[in-house]
Design a protein around this motif. Structure first.
Motif, PDB file in Angstrom:
ATOM      1  N   MET A  74     -66.772  17.760 -86.059  1.00  0.00           N
ATOM      2  CA  MET A  74     -67.912  17.656 -85.148  1.00  0.00           C
ATOM      3  C   MET A  74     -67.688  18.571 -83.944  1.00  0.00           C
ATOM      4  N   LEU A  75     -66.451  18.617 -83.486  1.00  0.00           N
ATOM      5  CA  LEU A  75     -66.120  19.491 -82.359  1.00  0.00           C
ATOM      6  C   LEU A  75     -66.398  20.944 -82.715  1.00  0.00           C
ATOM      7  N   ALA A  76     -65.964  21.356 -83.893  1.00  0.00           N
ATOM      8  CA  ALA A  76     -66.188  22.732 -84.335  1.00  0.00           C
ATOM      9  C   ALA A  76     -67.681  23.027 -84.389  1.00  0.00           C
ATOM     10  N   PHE A  77     -68.439  22.123 -84.952  1.00  0.00           N
ATOM     11  CA  PHE A  77     -69.875  22.311 -85.078  1.00  0.00           C
ATOM     12  C   PHE A  77     -70.533  22.415 -83.708  1.00  0.00           C
ATOM     13  N   VAL A  78     -70.175  21.507 -82.809  1.00  0.00           N
ATOM     14  CA  VAL A  78     -70.776  21.502 -81.472  1.00  0.00           C
ATOM     15  C   VAL A  78     -70.415  22.772 -80.705  1.00  0.00           C
ATOM     16  N   ILE A  79     -69.163  23.199 -80.851  1.00  0.00           N
ATOM     17  CA  ILE A  79     -68.755  24.431 -80.178  1.00  0.00           C
ATOM     18  C   ILE A  79     -69.556  25.614 -80.704  1.00  0.00           C
ATOM     19  N   GLY A  80     -69.802  25.634 -82.002  1.00  0.00           N
ATOM     20  CA  GLY A  80     -70.614  26.703 -82.583  1.00  0.00           C
ATOM     21  C   GLY A  80     -72.014  26.719 -81.995  1.00  0.00           C
ATOM     22  N   ILE A  81     -72.609  25.538 -81.904  1.00  0.00           N
ATOM     23  CA  ILE A  81     -73.955  25.453 -81.334  1.00  0.00           C
ATOM     24  C   ILE A  81     -73.928  25.880 -79.869  1.00  0.00           C
ATOM     25  N   LEU A  82     -72.875  25.489 -79.178  1.00  0.00           N
ATOM     26  CA  LEU A  82     -72.738  25.852 -77.768  1.00  0.00           C
ATOM     27  C   LEU A  82     -72.659  27.369 -77.611  1.00  0.00           C
ATOM     28  N   CYS A  83     -71.877  28.014 -78.458  1.00  0.00           N
ATOM     29  CA  CYS A  83     -71.770  29.477 -78.407  1.00  0.00           C
ATOM     30  C   CYS A  83     -73.135  30.107 -78.627  1.00  0.00           C
ATOM     31  N   LEU A  84     -73.870  29.552 -79.576  1.00  0.00           N
ATOM     32  CA  LEU A  84     -75.204  30.076 -79.849  1.00  0.00           C
ATOM     33  C   LEU A  84     -76.112  29.892 -78.642  1.00  0.00           C
ATOM     34  N   ALA A  85     -76.014  28.745 -78.000  1.00  0.00           N
ATOM     35  CA  ALA A  85     -76.845  28.475 -76.825  1.00  0.00           C
ATOM     36  C   ALA A  85     -76.528  29.457 -75.706  1.00  0.00           C
ATOM     37  N   ILE A  86     -75.227  29.729 -75.511  1.00  0.00           N
ATOM     38  CA  ILE A  86     -74.834  30.692 -74.483  1.00  0.00           C
ATOM     39  C   ILE A  86     -75.378  32.073 -74.827  1.00  0.00           C
ATOM     40  N   PHE A  87     -75.269  32.425 -76.090  1.00  0.00           N
ATOM     41  CA  PHE A  87     -75.740  33.724 -76.574  1.00  0.00           C
ATOM     42  C   PHE A  87     -77.220  33.893 -76.238  1.00  0.00           C
ATOM     43  N   ILE A  88     -78.023  32.917 -76.641  1.00  0.00           N
ATOM     44  CA  ILE A  88     -79.467  33.030 -76.431  1.00  0.00           C
ATOM     45  C   ILE A  88     -79.794  33.013 -74.944  1.00  0.00           C
ATOM     46  N   THR A  89     -79.158  32.112 -74.210  1.00  0.00           N
ATOM     47  CA  THR A  89     -79.473  31.986 -72.782  1.00  0.00           C
ATOM     48  C   THR A  89     -79.160  33.271 -72.029  1.00  0.00           C
ATOM     49  N   LEU A  90     -77.956  33.779 -72.203  1.00  0.00           N
ATOM     50  CA  LEU A  90     -77.590  34.983 -71.451  1.00  0.00           C
ATOM     51  C   LEU A  90     -78.450  36.178 -71.859  1.00  0.00           C
ATOM     52  N   THR A  91     -78.801  36.249 -73.133  1.00  0.00           N
ATOM     53  CA  THR A  91     -79.661  37.349 -73.567  1.00  0.00           C
ATOM     54  C   THR A  91     -81.023  37.245 -72.902  1.00  0.00           C
ATOM     55  N   LEU A  92     -81.558  36.025 -72.863  1.00  0.00           N
ATOM     56  CA  LEU A  92     -82.851  35.837 -72.224  1.00  0.00           C
ATOM     57  C   LEU A  92     -82.794  36.142 -70.736  1.00  0.00           C
ATOM     58  N   VAL A  93     -81.675  35.797 -70.104  1.00  0.00           N
ATOM     59  CA  VAL A  93     -81.537  36.105 -68.680  1.00  0.00           C
ATOM     60  C   VAL A  93     -81.697  37.607 -68.464  1.00  0.00           C
ATOM     61  N   ASP A  94     -81.227  38.361 -69.424  1.00  0.00           N
ATOM     62  CA  ASP A  94     -81.392  39.817 -69.347  1.00  0.00           C
ATOM     63  C   ASP A  94     -82.836  40.204 -69.627  1.00  0.00           C
ATOM     64  N   THR A  95     -83.319  39.868 -70.835  1.00  0.00           N
ATOM     65  CA  THR A  95     -84.606  40.409 -71.255  1.00  0.00           C
ATOM     66  C   THR A  95     -85.781  39.886 -70.443  1.00  0.00           C
ATOM     67  N   GLU A  96     -85.672  38.660 -69.971  1.00  0.00           N
ATOM     68  CA  GLU A  96     -86.805  38.108 -69.246  1.00  0.00           C
ATOM     69  C   GLU A  96     -87.007  38.755 -67.887  1.00  0.00           C
ATOM     70  N   PHE A  97     -85.961  39.328 -67.320  1.00  0.00           N
ATOM     71  CA  PHE A  97     -86.073  39.837 -65.959  1.00  0.00           C
ATOM     72  C   PHE A  97     -86.002  41.346 -65.871  1.00  0.00           C
ATOM     73  N   ARG A  98     -86.128  42.006 -66.989  1.00  0.00           N
ATOM     74  CA  ARG A  98     -86.052  43.459 -66.945  1.00  0.00           C
ATOM     75  C   ARG A  98     -87.185  44.064 -66.141  1.00  0.00           C
ATOM     76  N   GLY A  99     -88.349  43.501 -66.292  1.00  0.00           N
ATOM     77  CA  GLY A  99     -89.507  44.076 -65.619  1.00  0.00           C
ATOM     78  C   GLY A  99     -89.385  44.029 -64.115  1.00  0.00           C
ATOM     79  N   ASN A 100     -88.485  43.172 -63.602  1.00  0.00           N
ATOM     80  CA  ASN A 100     -88.343  43.027 -62.157  1.00  0.00           C
ATOM     81  C   ASN A 100     -87.755  44.273 -61.509  1.00  0.00           C
ATOM     82  N   VAL A 101     -86.908  44.937 -62.245  1.00  0.00           N
ATOM     83  CA  VAL A 101     -86.264  46.117 -61.673  1.00  0.00           C
ATOM     84  C   VAL A 101     -87.098  47.362 -61.973  1.00  0.00           C
ATOM     85  N   ASP A 102     -87.458  47.478 -63.242  1.00  0.00           N
ATOM     86  CA  ASP A 102     -88.184  48.669 -63.658  1.00  0.00           C
ATOM     87  C   ASP A 102     -89.348  48.234 -64.526  1.00  0.00           C
TER      88      ASP A 102
END
Lengths: 170, 219
Positions: A74-102
């Motif tokens: 269960m720990l392995a599974f949850v950690i995997g999901i957590l990694c995925l959540a971090i992946f998506i979140t940080l990517t969105l933090v980038d793509t969602e705010f690109r228009g703010n600079v340029d």
């Protein structure tokens, strides 16, 4: 057989449990389809994801036996999901705010080229690679990414439903 | 002969020599399988990320595009996969109880349901090919409002295609496990391969549980 520890090897779930989970999954499928028929704005995707998460938890915990097994899995599974959540979140933090600079970089996918005989005219910008999803080799896609900002100028970051002509800055 | 009998008692034929006991072997197999499932989750995770980004950029187009997908077919496919997950779990349970023919029957049902899923997917894909709702630069359909409708179909075909490929591999694996069951290679003491196959198959179902609302239920 004396080495057989009791553990999960001899923990056989009753048929009732499997059927209950199955019923839950079918019912939740019905719920999510039903809810999708109504326009709840932002809540549609949230409800859909909550239902999907509930179904996934049922499958993982019971069908996949995570609830009854060594907690390590269960720990392995949850950690995997957590990694995925971090992946998506940080990517969105980038793509969602690109228009703010340029402003021009907010929507880098150039409008699709449609075959000329269909009557739509956008030249060949669409061939230059939209984030690598085109099947054909687009060796110049890196160069194209820099060029695309010229085509996608003046795109507001919220509403995406513009006519293609406005999108490509014609 | 007595050595063989003792050997069989302390060291069942299904216990590989590099494991100290059956329990450790089973735990190793399970951990290995879960780690593999993690790689699968991240494989699809990358594609889900792409979906999230494109949908955040083109929410209206995604909404319009999803209307050309068949909700009845998508829902049917969801029901098929959920049922196949049940029959897969019951197959494992049957072998836990030592019921070989029941195990085989459940595995056969799982395969049948998986085939049903692929048949429906075939009809969906065939229709899209016919009207030009194709990925990326092959997109020629004109009935969808919004910018870059080809993006929706790129993501759709890539994700459901990769998932469908996993279903096909699953059919192959389950068939092999069914043959091994028919050959009597499993027992209540040793059914690890069936269990591992079950874990894989449940993951395939899990992925579809998320794919379905993301493509067919864009509210």
């Amino acid at each position: 057989m004396s080495q057989q520890s009791s553990g999960h090897a001899h923990h056989i779930l009753p048929l009732r449990t499997y059927l209950a989970v199955f019923t839950f999954l079918i019912v939740m499928t019905g719920v999510t389809v039903f809810v999708a028929l109504f326009d709840l704005g932002e809540m549609n995707i949230i409800v859909a994801m909550i239902v999907a998460a509930a179904k996934a938890t049922a499958v993982a915990a019971i069908f996949m036996h995570l609830k009854y097994d060594n907690k390590l899995y269960m720990l392995a599974f949850v950690i995997g999901i957590l990694c995925l959540a971090i992946f998506i979140t940080l990517t969105l933090v980038d793509t969602e705010f690109r228009g703010n600079v340029d402003e021009a970089k907010a929507r880098p996918i150039v409008p699709q080229v449609v075959l000329p005989d269909m009557g739509l005219s956008h030249g060949h910008e669409g061939e230059e690679g939209a984030e690598g999803e085109h099947a054909a080799g687009t060796a110049d896609s890196t160069a194209a990414t820099h060029e695309m900002s010229k085509d996608s100028a003046s795109i507001p970051t919220t509403d995406s439903n513009h006519s293609p002509a406005a999108e490509s800055g014609h | 002969m007595s050595h063989a009998a003792e050997h069989a008692h302390d060291h069942p034929p299904h216990l590989a020599h590099h494991f100290s006991d059956v329990e450790q072997q089973k735990e190793s197999a399970k951990l290995g399988m879960w780690l593999f499932l993690l790689t699968e989750i991240l494989l699809f995770g990358g594609l889900f990320t792409a979906y999230v980004i494109y949908r955040s950029w083109y929410p209206d187009m995604f909404h319009n595009a999803h209307k050309v997908l068949s909700l009845p077919l998508g829902t049917t496919n969801t029901v098929l996969l959920i049922t196949s997950s049940l029959t897969m779990a019951l197959a494992i349970r049957s072998m836990q109880l030592g019921k070989r023919s029941m195990t085989i029957m459940n595995l056969a049902f799982t395969i049948l349901l998986a085939f049903g899923f692929l048949v429906i997917k075939y009809f969906e894909y065939a229709h899209k090919f016919h009207v030009g709702q194709l990925p990326g630069k092959y997109y020629t359909y004109t009935g969808i409002e919004g910018t870059n409708p080809h993006v929706f179909f790129s993501v759709y075909f890539l994700m459901t295609g990769l998932h469908g490929f996993h279903v096909m591999c699953g059919i192959g694996i389950i068939t092999w496990i069914m043959i091994r069951t028919m050959r009597g290679q499993f027992s209540p003491e040793y059914y690890t391969p069936i269990e591992m196959t079950g874990l894989y198959w449940h993951l395939v179902d899990l992925i579809w549980i998320f794919l379905f609302p993301l493509f067919y239920l864009i509210g």
